[in-house]
Design an enzyme around this catalytic site. Structure first.
Site, PDB file in Angstrom:
ATOM      1  N   GLY A  10      39.611  41.511  48.097  1.00 22.23           N
ATOM      2  CA  GLY A  10      38.741  40.490  47.519  1.00 22.23           C
ATOM      3  C   GLY A  10      38.307  39.456  48.535  1.00 22.23           C
ATOM      4  O   GLY A  10      38.893  39.316  49.612  1.00 22.23           O
ATOM      5  N   ILE A  35      51.315  44.720  40.444  1.00 16.07           N
ATOM      6  CA  ILE A  35      51.791  43.459  39.875  1.00 16.07           C
ATOM      7  C   ILE A  35      51.974  43.537  38.361  1.00 16.07           C
ATOM      8  O   ILE A  35      52.488  42.593  37.753  1.00 16.07           O
ATOM      9  CB  ILE A  35      50.874  42.275  40.236  1.00 16.07           C
ATOM     10  CG1 ILE A  35      49.426  42.546  39.836  1.00 16.07           C
ATOM     11  CG2 ILE A  35      50.991  41.955  41.718  1.00 16.07           C
ATOM     12  CD1 ILE A  35      48.491  41.362  40.070  1.00 16.07           C
ATOM     13  N   ALA A  58      42.743  39.048  40.648  1.00 12.64           N
ATOM     14  CA  ALA A  58      42.376  38.736  39.260  1.00 12.64           C
ATOM     15  C   ALA A  58      41.390  39.773  38.739  1.00 12.64           C
ATOM     16  O   ALA A  58      40.699  40.445  39.508  1.00 12.64           O
ATOM     17  CB  ALA A  58      41.744  37.348  39.171  1.00 12.64           C
ATOM     18  N   THR A  99      40.232  29.277  37.120  1.00  7.56           N
ATOM     19  CA  THR A  99      38.771  29.216  37.010  1.00  7.56           C
ATOM     20  C   THR A  99      38.266  28.098  36.112  1.00  7.56           C
ATOM     21  O   THR A  99      38.983  27.634  35.216  1.00  7.56           O
ATOM     22  CB  THR A  99      38.257  30.564  36.464  1.00  7.56           C
ATOM     23  OG1 THR A  99      36.856  30.503  36.232  1.00  7.56           O
ATOM     24  CG2 THR A  99      38.942  30.904  35.141  1.00  7.56           C
ATOM     25  N   TYR A 123      37.439  36.620  29.397  1.00  5.45           N
ATOM     26  CA  TYR A 123      37.848  36.315  30.771  1.00  5.45           C
ATOM     27  C   TYR A 123      38.526  34.955  30.848  1.00  5.45           C
ATOM     28  O   TYR A 123      39.636  34.819  31.373  1.00  5.45           O
ATOM     29  CB  TYR A 123      36.643  36.365  31.709  1.00  5.45           C
ATOM     30  CG  TYR A 123      36.908  35.768  33.075  1.00  5.45           C
ATOM     31  CD1 TYR A 123      37.788  36.385  33.958  1.00  5.45           C
ATOM     32  CD2 TYR A 123      36.284  34.582  33.472  1.00  5.45           C
ATOM     33  CE1 TYR A 123      38.046  35.824  35.207  1.00  5.45           C
ATOM     34  CE2 TYR A 123      36.535  34.026  34.713  1.00  5.45           C
ATOM     35  CZ  TYR A 123      37.410  34.649  35.578  1.00  5.45           C
ATOM     36  OH  TYR A 123      37.667  34.091  36.808  1.00  5.45           O
ATOM     37  N   LYS A 127      42.556  34.075  31.681  1.00  5.28           N
ATOM     38  CA  LYS A 127      42.971  33.183  32.772  1.00  5.28           C
ATOM     39  C   LYS A 127      43.766  31.996  32.216  1.00  5.28           C
ATOM     40  O   LYS A 127      44.733  31.541  32.844  1.00  5.28           O
ATOM     41  CB  LYS A 127      41.744  32.689  33.549  1.00  5.28           C
ATOM     42  CG  LYS A 127      41.015  33.776  34.324  1.00  5.28           C
ATOM     43  CD  LYS A 127      41.843  34.346  35.459  1.00  5.28           C
ATOM     44  CE  LYS A 127      41.955  33.391  36.619  1.00  5.28           C
ATOM     45  NZ  LYS A 127      42.671  33.986  37.781  1.00  5.28           N
ATOM     46  N   TRP A 149      32.370  29.272  41.063  1.00  4.21           N
ATOM     47  CA  TRP A 149      31.193  29.782  41.776  1.00  4.21           C
ATOM     48  C   TRP A 149      31.529  30.188  43.217  1.00  4.21           C
ATOM     49  O   TRP A 149      30.879  29.773  44.173  1.00  4.21           O
ATOM     50  CB  TRP A 149      30.077  28.749  41.769  1.00  4.21           C
ATOM     51  CG  TRP A 149      29.539  28.387  40.424  1.00  4.21           C
ATOM     52  CD1 TRP A 149      30.183  28.493  39.226  1.00  4.21           C
ATOM     53  CD2 TRP A 149      28.255  27.830  40.125  1.00  4.21           C
ATOM     54  NE1 TRP A 149      29.383  28.041  38.202  1.00  4.21           N
ATOM     55  CE2 TRP A 149      28.187  27.629  38.721  1.00  4.21           C
ATOM     56  CE3 TRP A 149      27.162  27.459  40.899  1.00  4.21           C
ATOM     57  CZ2 TRP A 149      27.067  27.092  38.079  1.00  4.21           C
ATOM     58  CZ3 TRP A 149      26.044  26.925  40.275  1.00  4.21           C
ATOM     59  CH2 TRP A 149      25.991  26.748  38.887  1.00  4.21           C
TER      60      TRP A 149
END
Length: 290
Positions: A10, A35, A58, A99, A123, A127, A149
């Site tokens: 990522g 994980i 994530a 987030t 989503y 989180k 962002w």
């Protein structure tokens, strides 16, 4: 100091690898560690004996999460719960990246770390569940960093998508009524390492300074892209409302995050999003990005 980063491919994980040396930090990808499995976590982290873990992994497919709820919660909640339990048992400092989507997005002023969370989609809910797991399991040895962002020279993100579309299209309609703060993953990476090294505790917000709409962001990408030779022609960028671009998941209309606690606890420099965007796109230009 030994920091283990959960995540390898990522954009944040790659930026973390760039700013750290191999003696201090190692990144573990999905081929290295599972994980969702406590035994895998214990085995793989046991090999490295970390003093801190940074979770840069994530499930981030915001729209797909609406139909892949189980997978989103598996990665963003259950796996985070597993990592938190490992850190508690082994007294390892845990830095977790969250987030702006945990907020409803209608406050109209920057969200504080202790503001009520009210996610509007799967989503954000997944989180938020991960955040609650950390708060329940290891609140005294953990730091949650909310951001928004995020973009980088690595991976898929809004900046690279815009550069591609600007080469292909004569006109783009970009949403102008969703407001937030663009964030270069490199600055976020520095904040994460700082939180790990200094054992920062609590919930904090980190983005680049300033605010923008997606339309503002796209216009800046084109302007800088032309200056740096990444964009070869002018594409008309048309501001549109969210109702003109329907997505499966609802986005926050205003998700600017209050970062005052970050300025106090993180020993990282803060820059305006446009100057950070310029630096990142300069990196792309040097790499002859197309």
């Amino acid at each position: 100091m030994m920091i283990v980063v959960i995540g390898k491919s990522g954009q944040l994980a790659k930026e973390l690898a760039d700013i750290s040396n191999e003696e201090q930090l190692v990144c573990l990808g999905r081929n290295d560690i599972d994980i969702t499995s406590m035994s895998s976590i214990e085995e793989q982290l046991g090999k490295h004996k970390p003093t801190a873990v940074i979770n840069a992994s994530a499930y981030t497919a915001v729209d797909k999460a609406e139909t892949e709820k189980e997978q989103a919660f598996l990665i963003n909640h259950k796996a985070v719960e597993n990592l938190a339990n490992y850190c508690k048992t082994n007294n390892v400092h845990f830095v977790h990246v969250s987030t702006d989507y945990v907020f409803k997005g209608d406050k109209g002023s920057p969200y504080l770390p202790n503001d009520t969370i009210e996610p509007q989609g799967v989503y954000g809910a997944s989180k938020a569940a991960g955040e609650r797991a950390i708060a329940d399991i290891c609140p005294n040895i953990s730091c949650i960093i909310r951001t928004s962002w995020v973009y980088s020279q690595y991976g898929n993100n809004f900046v690279k998508t815009m550069l591609k579309l600007m080469q292909e299209k004569d006109e783009l309609g970009i949403i102008c009524d969703q407001i937030g703060s663009p964030t270069w993953a490199k600055g976020l990476a520095h904040a994460c390492v700082n939180a790990a090294e200094n054992k920062v505790v609590g919930i904090h917000h980190w983005t680049d300074s300033g605010v923008a709409s997606w339309y503002d962001f796209a216009v800046a990408i084109q302007e800088i892209g032309i200056e740096q030779g990444l964009v070869k022609k002018i594409t008309y960028i048309k501001p549109i409302m969210s109702e003109e671009y329907i997505t499966a998941a609802k986005r926050p209309s205003y998700s600017v995050l209050n970062k005052l606690s970050s300025y106090k606890y993180f020993q990282s420099d803060v820059f305006h999003w446009k100057s950070e965007l310029t630096k990142m796109m300069n990196n792309l230009a040097e790499l002859k990005y197309e």
